[in-house]
Design an enzyme around this catalytic site. Structure first.
Site, PDB file in Angstrom:
ATOM      1  N   HIS A   1      27.347 104.003  14.655  1.00 14.49           N
ATOM      2  CA  HIS A   1      26.976 105.927  15.149  1.00 14.49           C
ATOM      3  C   HIS A   1      25.616 106.124  15.776  1.00 14.49           C
ATOM      4  O   HIS A   1      25.355 106.608  17.057  1.00 14.49           O
ATOM      5  CB  HIS A   1      26.844 106.670  13.894  1.00 14.49           C
ATOM      6  CG  HIS A   1      27.022 107.965  13.714  1.00 14.49           C
ATOM      7  ND1 HIS A   1      27.421 109.011  13.990  1.00 14.49           N
ATOM      8  CD2 HIS A   1      25.706 108.849  14.452  1.00 14.49           C
ATOM      9  CE1 HIS A   1      27.006 110.090  14.304  1.00 14.49           C
ATOM     10  NE2 HIS A   1      25.755 109.882  14.247  1.00 14.49           N
ATOM     11  N   GLU A   2      23.574 106.035  15.380  1.00 13.70           N
ATOM     12  CA  GLU A   2      22.695 105.711  15.882  1.00 13.70           C
ATOM     13  C   GLU A   2      22.865 105.376  17.180  1.00 13.70           C
ATOM     14  O   GLU A   2      21.985 105.978  17.831  1.00 13.70           O
ATOM     15  CB  GLU A   2      21.926 105.655  14.171  1.00 13.70           C
ATOM     16  CG  GLU A   2      22.074 106.890  13.643  1.00 13.70           C
ATOM     17  CD  GLU A   2      21.397 107.751  13.688  1.00 13.70           C
ATOM     18  OE1 GLU A   2      21.302 108.648  14.693  1.00 13.70           O
ATOM     19  OE2 GLU A   2      22.608 108.834  13.219  1.00 13.70           O
TER      20      GLU A   2
ATOM     21  N   HIS B   1      24.371 106.919  19.856  1.00 13.27           N
ATOM     22  CA  HIS B   1      23.256 108.081  20.372  1.00 13.27           C
ATOM     23  C   HIS B   1      22.251 107.679  21.890  1.00 13.27           C
ATOM     24  O   HIS B   1      22.360 108.061  22.745  1.00 13.27           O
ATOM     25  CB  HIS B   1      22.578 109.120  19.484  1.00 13.27           C
ATOM     26  CG  HIS B   1      23.178 109.964  18.839  1.00 13.27           C
ATOM     27  ND1 HIS B   1      23.971 110.651  18.719  1.00 13.27           N
ATOM     28  CD2 HIS B   1      23.321 109.744  16.724  1.00 13.27           C
ATOM     29  CE1 HIS B   1      24.462 111.993  18.101  1.00 13.27           C
ATOM     30  NE2 HIS B   1      23.907 110.661  17.489  1.00 13.27           N
TER      31      HIS B   1
ATOM     32  N   HIS C   1      28.027 118.394  13.539  1.00 16.91           N
ATOM     33  CA  HIS C   1      27.863 117.727  12.684  1.00 16.91           C
ATOM     34  C   HIS C   1      29.159 118.127  12.238  1.00 16.91           C
ATOM     35  O   HIS C   1      30.607 117.628  11.381  1.00 16.91           O
ATOM     36  CB  HIS C   1      27.249 117.012  11.719  1.00 16.91           C
ATOM     37  CG  HIS C   1      26.175 116.801  12.083  1.00 16.91           C
ATOM     38  ND1 HIS C   1      24.563 117.346  12.357  1.00 16.91           N
ATOM     39  CD2 HIS C   1      25.371 115.296  12.364  1.00 16.91           C
ATOM     40  CE1 HIS C   1      23.855 115.994  12.938  1.00 16.91           C
ATOM     41  NE2 HIS C   1      24.297 115.569  12.488  1.00 16.91           N
TER      42      HIS C   1
HETATM   43 ZN   LIG Z   1      24.363 111.489  15.046  1.00 20.08          ZN
END
Ligand SMILES: [Zn+2]
Length: 342
Positions: A168-169, A172, A265
């Site tokens: 996920h990170e 980005h 989020h």
């Molecule tokens: Zn995120």
């Protein structure tokens, strides 16, 4: 060199969740730990993040992994002391090995499934720092590298062990480069930015575990929370279902629950569920069709893209990959209709 003005400092745990948990805890030291993490996260998020400056010869694409894991030794200085470089043997510090392996699995997913060479598509080295500060309850991409806290060990059990969190990170970072100009980290483009990270974080995990769309749990962050907090941060199969996630999960599943000026989020539940619905309709493995369609759509977006823009971009990329009259394109269109975007 092209600038990437819309990179983000993006956290896996939203400051809002840290504050909610702080309100619920009776333990003063635990509460301070949560509020500190919320404050630091909000502060760092406010800092301008920039894409890495690539030094030296940048011509061509480097087709090999280049991972470096550093140890912040409980301080905030980045990147810290080098603990393991590419090809280095496992060390005694498990967090270092987990960050190294997670970066490797994410790299392999992008390379083998989507033919992308690392975060920037040109073989960018992947730097990670572990043991950031003390009992720090978060992990983040700062526009240039991954940073992991250890968690307090009571509510947050650590972040380096969850591949979907790592992917996920790192996604980005991918978004920062793959979307021309990046995606502005607020409103719908911000929620899309978050959703794209959940989508590829989730599919990277499914690909690594070889789970098809029926076998996968479609959860984000399973394993990082203590059972007293919950089971996961989010569910793509059923956004907002607190029995599957945690008691503060307020994600809408469709546009009927869209929160005007909501947290990135939160509203990300809507595009997340569209991806899930498309993947389920396309059957088999999410990485075979749904993920390539979503990935190709990234290049068709602009920095302020809306959910409707993403719906159009994914329908267009499905047409490019499978044909304008294909069942794949119809499945994608039906998924966005299901969540009320089109
Ligand atoms: Zn995120």
């Amino acid at each position: 060199m092209s600038a990437h003005p819309h990179g983000c400092t993006c956290f896996i745990i939203p400051p809002k969740m840290l504050r909610t948990l702080a309100e619920q805890t009776a333990d003063a030291s635990e509460r301070d730990c949560l509020l500190d993490a919320a404050e630091i996260s909000a502060h760092l998020r406010g800092q301008r993040s920039v894409a890495p400056v690539v030094l030296g010869i940048t011509a061509g694409v480097r087709d090999e992994k280049s991972r470096h894991v550093y140890d912040a030794q409980s301080k905030s200085t980045l990147p810290g002391k080098l603990a393991r470089g590419e090809g280095g043997k496992p060390v005694t510090d498990n967090a270092v090995n987990q960050a190294y392996d997670g970066a490797g699995a994410t790299y392999d997913f992008y390379r083998e499934v989507l033919q992308r060479h690392s975060i920037d598509g040109k073989g960018l080295r992947i730097d990670s720092t572990v043991h950031y500060q003390t009992r720090f309850n978060n992990a983040f991409w700062n526009g240039q590298q991954m940073v992991y806290g250890d968690g307090d060990g009571k509510l947050f059990l650590g972040f380096t062990g969850a591949l979907d969190v790592i992917a996920h990170e790192l996604t980005h970072g991918v978004t920062q480069y793959a979307v021309p100009g990046g995606l502005v980290y607020e409103d719908q483009s911000g929620a899309l930015n978050e959703s794209i990270s959940d989508v590829f974080g989730c599919v990277a995990k499914q690909w690594t575990l070889k789970q098809n769309v029926e076998q996968a749990d479609w959860l984000i962050g399973a394993g990082i929370l203590a059972p007293s907090v919950g089971k996961a941060l989010r569910s793509m199969a059923d956004p907002g279902n607190q029995a599957l996630t945690w008691s503060g999960d307020d994600q809408p599943k469709t546009m009927a629950g869209y929160l005007e000026h909501g947290d990135v989020h939160t509203n990300s539940g809507i595009p997340n569920h569209a991806f899930y619905a498309a993947a389920i309709a396309l059957k088999g493995n999410a990485w075979d069709k749904a993920a390539p369609i979503w990935y190709k759509a990234l290049g068709l977006l602009t920095p302020n893209a809306t959910f409707a823009d993403m719906a159009r971009a994914t329908a267009e990329s499905a047409a490019l990959l499978y044909g304008a009259g294909s069942p794949e394109r119809r499945a994608v269109q039906a998924a966005w209709k299901l969540v009320g975007v089109t």
